[in-house]
Design a protein around this motif. Structure first.
Motif, PDB file in Angstrom:
ATOM      1  N   LEU A   1       1.117  11.825  -9.713  1.00 19.68           N
ATOM      2  CA  LEU A   1       0.409  13.096  -9.555  1.00 19.68           C
ATOM      3  C   LEU A   1       1.365  14.277  -9.614  1.00 19.68           C
ATOM      4  CD1 LEU A   1      -2.159  12.135  -6.758  1.00 19.68           C
ATOM      5  CD2 LEU A   1      -2.605  12.460  -9.193  1.00 19.68           C
ATOM      6  N   SER A   2       2.550  14.119  -8.983  1.00 16.34           N
ATOM      7  CA  SER A   2       3.527  15.213  -9.028  1.00 16.34           C
ATOM      8  C   SER A   2       4.022  15.458 -10.447  1.00 16.34           C
ATOM      9  CB  SER A   2       4.709  14.878  -8.112  1.00 16.34           C
ATOM     10  OG  SER A   2       5.387  13.731  -8.585  1.00 16.34           O
ATOM     11  N   GLU A   3       4.244  14.359 -11.222  1.00 16.51           N
ATOM     12  CA  GLU A   3       4.664  14.538 -12.619  1.00 16.51           C
ATOM     13  C   GLU A   3       3.579  15.248 -13.428  1.00 16.51           C
ATOM     14  OE1 GLU A   3       5.611  10.682 -14.033  1.00 16.51           O
ATOM     15  OE2 GLU A   3       7.534  10.543 -12.967  1.00 16.51           O
ATOM     16  N   ARG A   4       2.315  14.868 -13.196  1.00 11.85           N
ATOM     17  CA  ARG A   4       1.222  15.532 -13.917  1.00 11.85           C
ATOM     18  C   ARG A   4       1.122  17.003 -13.528  1.00 11.85           C
ATOM     19  NH1 ARG A   4      -3.585  10.919 -13.551  1.00 11.85           N
ATOM     20  NH2 ARG A   4      -2.518   9.341 -14.830  1.00 11.85           N
ATOM     21  N   ARG A   5       1.304  17.292 -12.221  1.00 10.37           N
ATOM     22  CA  ARG A   5       1.270  18.698 -11.795  1.00 10.37           C
ATOM     23  C   ARG A   5       2.416  19.480 -12.422  1.00 10.37           C
ATOM     24  NH1 ARG A   5      -0.320  16.442  -6.689  1.00 10.37           N
ATOM     25  NH2 ARG A   5       1.843  16.442  -6.006  1.00 10.37           N
ATOM     26  N   GLU A   6       3.615  18.869 -12.472  1.00  7.66           N
ATOM     27  CA  GLU A   6       4.745  19.562 -13.102  1.00  7.66           C
ATOM     28  C   GLU A   6       4.482  19.820 -14.578  1.00  7.66           C
ATOM     29  OE1 GLU A   6       8.129  17.171 -12.380  1.00  7.66           O
ATOM     30  OE2 GLU A   6       8.291  17.687 -10.234  1.00  7.66           O
ATOM     31  N   GLU A   7       3.895  18.808 -15.284  1.00 11.27           N
ATOM     32  CA  GLU A   7       3.573  19.022 -16.701  1.00 11.27           C
ATOM     33  C   GLU A   7       2.550  20.138 -16.872  1.00 11.27           C
ATOM     34  OE1 GLU A   7       2.300  15.320 -18.231  1.00 11.27           O
ATOM     35  OE2 GLU A   7       4.295  14.368 -18.177  1.00 11.27           O
ATOM     36  N   ALA A   8       1.500  20.134 -15.986  1.00  8.70           N
ATOM     37  CA  ALA A   8       0.491  21.192 -16.089  1.00  8.70           C
ATOM     38  C   ALA A   8       1.095  22.558 -15.794  1.00  8.70           C
ATOM     39  CB  ALA A   8      -0.660  20.906 -15.119  1.00  8.70           C
ATOM     40  N   LEU A   9       2.009  22.614 -14.778  1.00  9.50           N
ATOM     41  CA  LEU A   9       2.653  23.885 -14.462  1.00  9.50           C
ATOM     42  C   LEU A   9       3.534  24.358 -15.605  1.00  9.50           C
ATOM     43  CD1 LEU A   9       3.224  26.082 -12.353  1.00  9.50           C
ATOM     44  CD2 LEU A   9       5.072  24.635 -11.444  1.00  9.50           C
ATOM     45  N   TYR A  10       4.255  23.405 -16.242  1.00 11.32           N
ATOM     46  CA  TYR A  10       5.097  23.789 -17.379  1.00 11.32           C
ATOM     47  C   TYR A  10       4.248  24.317 -18.531  1.00 11.32           C
ATOM     48  CZ  TYR A  10       8.302  23.320 -21.314  1.00 11.32           C
ATOM     49  OH  TYR A  10       9.056  23.561 -22.431  1.00 11.32           O
ATOM     50  N   GLU A  11       3.143  23.631 -18.836  1.00  6.84           N
ATOM     51  CA  GLU A  11       2.254  24.106 -19.907  1.00  6.84           C
ATOM     52  C   GLU A  11       1.678  25.468 -19.582  1.00  6.84           C
ATOM     53  OE1 GLU A  11      -0.635  21.127 -20.471  1.00  6.84           O
ATOM     54  OE2 GLU A  11       0.747  19.654 -21.395  1.00  6.84           O
TER      55      GLU A  11
ATOM     56  N   VAL B   1       0.835  -1.206   0.000  1.00 10.51           N
ATOM     57  CA  VAL B   1       0.000   0.000   0.000  1.00 10.51           C
ATOM     58  C   VAL B   1       0.869   1.255   0.000  1.00 10.51           C
ATOM     59  CG1 VAL B   1      -1.635   1.350   1.372  1.00 10.51           C
ATOM     60  CG2 VAL B   1      -2.013  -1.093   1.018  1.00 10.51           C
ATOM     61  N   VAL B   2       1.942   1.233   0.819  1.00 10.92           N
ATOM     62  CA  VAL B   2       2.849   2.386   0.864  1.00 10.92           C
ATOM     63  C   VAL B   2       3.515   2.588  -0.495  1.00 10.92           C
ATOM     64  CG1 VAL B   2       4.985   3.264   1.875  1.00 10.92           C
ATOM     65  CG2 VAL B   2       3.239   2.234   3.343  1.00 10.92           C
ATOM     66  N   TYR B   3       3.933   1.456  -1.130  1.00  7.75           N
ATOM     67  CA  TYR B   3       4.564   1.579  -2.457  1.00  7.75           C
ATOM     68  C   TYR B   3       3.594   2.126  -3.489  1.00  7.75           C
ATOM     69  CZ  TYR B   3       6.498   0.088  -6.922  1.00  7.75           C
ATOM     70  OH  TYR B   3       6.957   0.055  -8.205  1.00  7.75           O
ATOM     71  N   ARG B   4       2.347   1.639  -3.453  1.00 13.17           N
ATOM     72  CA  ARG B   4       1.338   2.145  -4.403  1.00 13.17           C
ATOM     73  C   ARG B   4       1.040   3.619  -4.146  1.00 13.17           C
ATOM     74  NH1 ARG B   4       1.185  -0.572  -8.938  1.00 13.17           N
ATOM     75  NH2 ARG B   4       1.224  -2.810  -8.550  1.00 13.17           N
ATOM     76  N   GLN B   5       1.002   4.013  -2.864  1.00 14.99           N
ATOM     77  CA  GLN B   5       0.760   5.411  -2.545  1.00 14.99           C
ATOM     78  C   GLN B   5       1.898   6.295  -3.039  1.00 14.99           C
ATOM     79  OE1 GLN B   5      -2.033   6.431  -1.240  1.00 14.99           O
ATOM     80  NE2 GLN B   5      -1.492   8.586  -1.185  1.00 14.99           N
ATOM     81  N   GLN B   6       3.140   5.823  -2.855  1.00 14.37           N
ATOM     82  CA  GLN B   6       4.286   6.595  -3.360  1.00 14.37           C
ATOM     83  C   GLN B   6       4.257   6.693  -4.881  1.00 14.37           C
ATOM     84  OE1 GLN B   6       7.750   4.652  -1.823  1.00 14.37           O
ATOM     85  NE2 GLN B   6       7.449   5.382   0.293  1.00 14.37           N
ATOM     86  N   LEU B   7       3.911   5.568  -5.547  1.00 10.72           N
ATOM     87  CA  LEU B   7       3.829   5.598  -7.006  1.00 10.72           C
ATOM     88  C   LEU B   7       2.742   6.547  -7.488  1.00 10.72           C
ATOM     89  CD1 LEU B   7       4.963   4.333  -9.598  1.00 10.72           C
ATOM     90  CD2 LEU B   7       3.232   2.537  -9.392  1.00 10.72           C
ATOM     91  N   LEU B   8       1.583   6.541  -6.786  1.00 12.59           N
ATOM     92  CA  LEU B   8       0.499   7.456  -7.159  1.00 12.59           C
ATOM     93  C   LEU B   8       0.903   8.905  -6.934  1.00 12.59           C
ATOM     94  CD1 LEU B   8      -2.425   7.862  -8.047  1.00 12.59           C
ATOM     95  CD2 LEU B   8      -3.122   7.565  -5.667  1.00 12.59           C
TER      96      LEU B   8
END
Length: 304
Positions: free
Chosen positions: A182-192, A171-178
């Motif tokens: 989410l952080s990568e998606r936020r960074e992409e949205a911020l870059y756009e 569960v901890v690994y899945r939470q870290q992966l999620l």
């Protein structure tokens, strides 16, 4: 001209030759236009086909990514479901073992009470010996069964604890992966968003550069134009000045042209006979005008 150069040929043959020549030229022009149209349509078709294939490829990659993600989620769900079912079976087995142990203890207590009542009733030595022997056998069997149940219960508890630890780590690994996704998606949205803000800033700067700046003059806006006044004869001079030019010139005068340092340097080079040399070609583009030119009016003659 053909009749002059070919007087031996009759007019009818010359006319037929002219018609055949016109028809030949017409066919040649039609063939050339047809080949050009075919080439253009072929290029358009190939370009559209390439674009369609590229779009289909991108759509296929997106669908494949979504299908793989869905398949991975389904595999994870099935694995978790299997683990939950196994954990439930272990729980049920542990509960059944605990209930069996409690029932066996209660049965043993009842049996002990019954033995005490029988011991009080039975005073004979033979019967007492048989009862003690039977009691020892039952006690040994009960202890063996109790030890086996306790050992099995301890094993089940250890297995369940290990499984719970693995589930928590999963569960901890899945939470870290999620969180990473989410952080990568936020960074992409911020870059756009930053790219869009930078593009809007450049567009606004360009609009500011080409914006029309005009003074607010309502009197001039509502008054008659000079052409209309001239047509009506308003403000016309009574005496015609012969030296006055026919048309007004709205351009640079001689003084303004001479004030440009580029003109003066060019005139000096021309007087010295150096205006066609490489030195003149090198130094003239480096001389700045009195006012910076507009971006859309910048000359590119020296950049070629």
């Amino acid at each position: 001209m053909l009749s002059k150069h070919l007087p031996c040929k009759p007019r009818q043959e010359l006319v037929s030759h002219e018609k055949m020549w016109d028809l030949h030229r017409f066919n040649k022009d039609q063939r050339r236009s047809l080949m050009e149209s075919w080439t253009r349509y072929k290029k358009d078709f190939l370009f559209k086909a390439a674009m369609t294939i590229a779009e289909a490829g991108s759509v296929y990659e997106i669908e494949l990514f979504v299908a793989n993600d869905r398949k991975q989620q389904q595999e994870i769900c099935s694995e978790l479901k299997e683990k939950v079912m196994q954990w439930r079976l272990h729980q049920e087995e542990a509960a059944s073992l605990e209930s069996a142990i409690a029932a066996r203890r209660q049965q043993e207590e009842e049996h002990q009470k019954k033995q005490r009542r029988e011991k009080e009733k039975l005073q004979r030595a033979n019967e007492k010996e048989k009862i003690q022997k039977y009691k020892a056998e039952k006690q040994q069997a009960w202890e063996e069964q109790q030890s086996r149940d306790l050992q099995r219960l301890e094993q089940l508890k250890n297995i369940m604890a290990q499984q719970a630890e693995k589930d928590r780590e999963r569960v901890v690994y899945r939470q870290q992966l999620l969180e990473k996704r989410l952080s990568e998606r936020r960074e992409e949205a911020l870059y756009e968003e930053q790219v869009e803000i930078e593009r809007q800033r450049r567009l606004e700067a360009l609009r500011q550069q080409v914006a029309v700046i005009a003074e607010f003059d309502p009197v001039r806006m509502m008054s008659d134009t000079k052409a209309w006044k001239a047509r009506l004869g308003v403000g016309a001079e009574e005496e015609i000045v012969l030296q006055k030019p026919l048309f007004d010139l709205y351009t640079y005068n001689e003084q303004q042209i001479i004030c440009d340092p580029r003109i003066r340097v060019e005139m000096a080079l021309r007087e010295a006979g150096l205006h066609n040399t490489s030195y003149a070609q090198e130094i003239l583009p480096k001389i700045l005008p009195p006012k910076p030119p507009r971006k859309d009016m910048e000359s590119t003659i020296f950049k070629k």
